[in-house]
Design a protein around this motif. Structure first.
Motif, short mmCIF file in Angstrom:
data_model
loop_
_atom_site.label_atom_id
_atom_site.label_comp_id
_atom_site.label_asym_id
_atom_site.label_seq_id
_atom_site.Cartn_x
_atom_site.Cartn_y
_atom_site.Cartn_z
N GLN A 61 0.84 -1.19 0.00
CA GLN A 61 0.00 0.00 0.00
C GLN A 61 0.88 1.25 0.00
N TRP A 62 0.67 2.11 -1.02
CA TRP A 62 1.29 3.43 -1.03
C TRP A 62 0.41 4.35 -0.19
N VAL A 63 1.02 5.21 0.61
CA VAL A 63 0.26 6.14 1.45
C VAL A 63 0.92 7.52 1.34
N LEU A 64 0.17 8.49 0.83
CA LEU A 64 0.66 9.86 0.77
C LEU A 64 0.72 10.41 2.19
N GLU A 65 1.81 11.08 2.51
CA GLU A 65 2.00 11.67 3.83
C GLU A 65 0.77 12.46 4.25
N GLY A 66 0.29 12.19 5.46
CA GLY A 66 -0.88 12.88 5.99
C GLY A 66 -2.21 12.24 5.65
N SER A 67 -2.20 11.22 4.81
CA SER A 67 -3.45 10.53 4.45
C SER A 67 -3.88 9.60 5.58
#
Length: 94
Positions: A61-67
């Protein structure tokens, strides 16, 4: 004296045997430490594939910072956090 099981117990015994076989088929376990070498690198498809190979994860899983992310624990999952500059900022399992 011959012992025999009542017929109504037979399905229970079969179900227990099947669950024991399934329990041995446990999912992979992600290892966080090998993924740490990717922190600071580019968040690319190639990096993602390399992180999967290094950590042994089967869920990625990719997670954008703050998501927001769920708090459920999946021992076979690796999450790769990245910033708006497309740099990996953290790799974590679970």
């Amino acid at each position: 004296m011959k012992l025999s099981l009542p017929l109504f117990l037979a399905p229970s015994i079969i179900a227990l045997s099947a669950s024991a076989a399934i329990a041995q088929d446990t999912p992979a376990v992600c290892r966080t430490e090998p993924g740490q070498s990717f922190v600071g690198g580019p968040a690319t498809q190639e990096t993602g594939a390399a992180i999967i190979a290094a950590t042994g994860a089967t869920i990625f899983q990719w997670v954008l910072e703050g998501s927001p992310v769920t708090r459920d624990y999946r021992r076979e999952r690796v999450r790769v956090f990245y910033d708006r500059e497309m740099k990996v900022i953290a790799v974590s399992c679970g």
